[in-house]
Scaffold this motif. Structure first.
Motif, PDB file in Angstrom:
ATOM      1  N   ASN A   1     -42.251 -85.570 -40.063  1.00  0.00           N
ATOM      2  CA  ASN A   1     -41.453 -84.355 -39.947  1.00  0.00           C
ATOM      3  C   ASN A   1     -41.035 -84.204 -38.492  1.00  0.00           C
ATOM      4  O   ASN A   1     -41.881 -83.949 -37.637  1.00  0.00           O
ATOM      5  N   TYR A   2     -39.743 -84.362 -38.226  1.00  0.00           N
ATOM      6  CA  TYR A   2     -39.227 -84.255 -36.867  1.00  0.00           C
ATOM      7  C   TYR A   2     -38.226 -83.124 -36.778  1.00  0.00           C
ATOM      8  O   TYR A   2     -37.434 -82.918 -37.692  1.00  0.00           O
ATOM      9  N   GLY A   3     -38.226 -82.465 -35.638  1.00  0.00           N
ATOM     10  CA  GLY A   3     -37.150 -81.555 -35.305  1.00  0.00           C
ATOM     11  C   GLY A   3     -36.036 -82.400 -34.718  1.00  0.00           C
ATOM     12  O   GLY A   3     -35.716 -83.461 -35.227  1.00  0.00           O
ATOM     13  N   SER A   4     -35.478 -81.971 -33.624  1.00  0.00           N
ATOM     14  CA  SER A   4     -34.412 -82.727 -32.970  1.00  0.00           C
ATOM     15  C   SER A   4     -35.043 -83.762 -32.048  1.00  0.00           C
ATOM     16  O   SER A   4     -35.508 -83.440 -30.956  1.00  0.00           O
ATOM     17  N   VAL A   5     -35.092 -85.009 -32.517  1.00  0.00           N
ATOM     18  CA  VAL A   5     -35.719 -86.086 -31.751  1.00  0.00           C
ATOM     19  C   VAL A   5     -34.895 -87.355 -31.944  1.00  0.00           C
ATOM     20  O   VAL A   5     -34.217 -87.519 -32.956  1.00  0.00           O
ATOM     21  N   ASP A   6     -34.916 -88.223 -30.942  1.00  0.00           N
ATOM     22  CA  ASP A   6     -34.212 -89.504 -31.020  1.00  0.00           C
ATOM     23  C   ASP A   6     -35.233 -90.623 -31.136  1.00  0.00           C
ATOM     24  O   ASP A   6     -36.131 -90.739 -30.304  1.00  0.00           O
ATOM     25  N   ILE A   7     -35.098 -91.449 -32.173  1.00  0.00           N
ATOM     26  CA  ILE A   7     -35.899 -92.666 -32.336  1.00  0.00           C
ATOM     27  C   ILE A   7     -34.909 -93.817 -32.240  1.00  0.00           C
ATOM     28  O   ILE A   7     -33.967 -93.898 -33.014  1.00  0.00           O
ATOM     29  N   GLU A   8     -35.094 -94.697 -31.290  1.00  0.00           N
ATOM     30  CA  GLU A   8     -34.104 -95.729 -30.985  1.00  0.00           C
ATOM     31  C   GLU A   8     -34.063 -96.872 -31.987  1.00  0.00           C
ATOM     32  O   GLU A   8     -33.129 -97.656 -31.996  1.00  0.00           O
ATOM     33  N   GLY A   9     -35.065 -97.015 -32.840  1.00  0.00           N
ATOM     34  CA  GLY A   9     -35.101 -98.120 -33.795  1.00  0.00           C
ATOM     35  C   GLY A   9     -35.313 -97.617 -35.211  1.00  0.00           C
ATOM     36  O   GLY A   9     -34.997 -96.487 -35.556  1.00  0.00           O
ATOM     37  N   THR A  10     -35.880 -98.468 -36.035  1.00  0.00           N
ATOM     38  CA  THR A  10     -36.115 -98.202 -37.448  1.00  0.00           C
ATOM     39  C   THR A  10     -37.385 -97.367 -37.620  1.00  0.00           C
ATOM     40  O   THR A  10     -38.354 -97.562 -36.896  1.00  0.00           O
ATOM     41  N   ILE A  11     -37.362 -96.449 -38.606  1.00  0.00           N
ATOM     42  CA  ILE A  11     -38.561 -95.672 -38.904  1.00  0.00           C
ATOM     43  C   ILE A  11     -38.937 -95.862 -40.367  1.00  0.00           C
ATOM     44  O   ILE A  11     -38.095 -96.186 -41.202  1.00  0.00           O
ATOM     45  N   GLY A  12     -40.216 -95.653 -40.659  1.00  0.00           N
ATOM     46  CA  GLY A  12     -40.680 -95.779 -42.032  1.00  0.00           C
ATOM     47  C   GLY A  12     -41.869 -94.875 -42.279  1.00  0.00           C
ATOM     48  O   GLY A  12     -42.622 -94.550 -41.360  1.00  0.00           O
TER      49      GLY A  12
END
Length: 161
Positions: A43-54
């Motif tokens: 559960n994320y608010g406004s966040v940047d993940i630069e790659g793939t998530i699972g």
């Protein structure tokens, strides 16, 4: 009297020794392909993940972006539901074991899921065509899809979809 070993023989011997050592498996196993991974939910608010998530469970985003440097066909993998709003999914799409709900977001790939799909005011970027393949109902509004819709349920589309 024996001759001393030359530098070339020493390097060759060390190289052969290293080549015979088996490659070590990643300590993360299949989770190694992810920048962020959870066995349960994310559960994320406004966040940047630069790659793939699972995640093994649900993934929820409200804002931010995912996958600016991802390289696979999908940027988000979920064993459960995916709910995103005001979010940009770069360089891939969404694969989910449950439902997918996206609003006011951009997806640079296709959507593949076993549940129902609801897309509202979505922009599709990246390389076309984009498709939606869903095991349940598909509802699309506020966008023109440039690919196909495959559904195991009902389809309700709008704006040229």
């Amino acid at each position: 009297m024996s001759k001393p070993l030359s530098f070339r023989h020493t390097v060759l011997s060390v190289s052969l020794l290293l080549a015979s050592v088996p490659a070590l498996a990643s300590p993360l196993g299949t989770a190694d392909m992810f920048n962020a991974y959870s066995h349960t939910t994310i559960n994320y608010g406004s966040v940047d993940i630069e790659g793939t998530i699972g995640a093994g469970g649900n993934i929820t985003y409200n804002g931010g972006d995912t996958g600016r440097y991802a390289t696979g066909p999908y940027t988000i993998y979920s064993g459960g539901d995916v709910n995103i709003s005001n979010h940009h999914v770069y360089n891939g799409g969404i694969q989910a074991g449950g439902n997918v709900s996206a609003s006011n977001s951009s997806i640079d790939g296709s959507v593949l899921n076993k549940g129902s799909t609801t897309l509202t005011n979505i922009g599709f970027g990246g390389v076309a065509p984009h498709s939606v393949t869903s095991g349940g109902d598909v509802t699309i509004s506020g966008l023109a899809l440039d690919g196909s819709v495959n559904t195991g349920g009902n389809f309700v589309g709008g704006n040229g979809s």
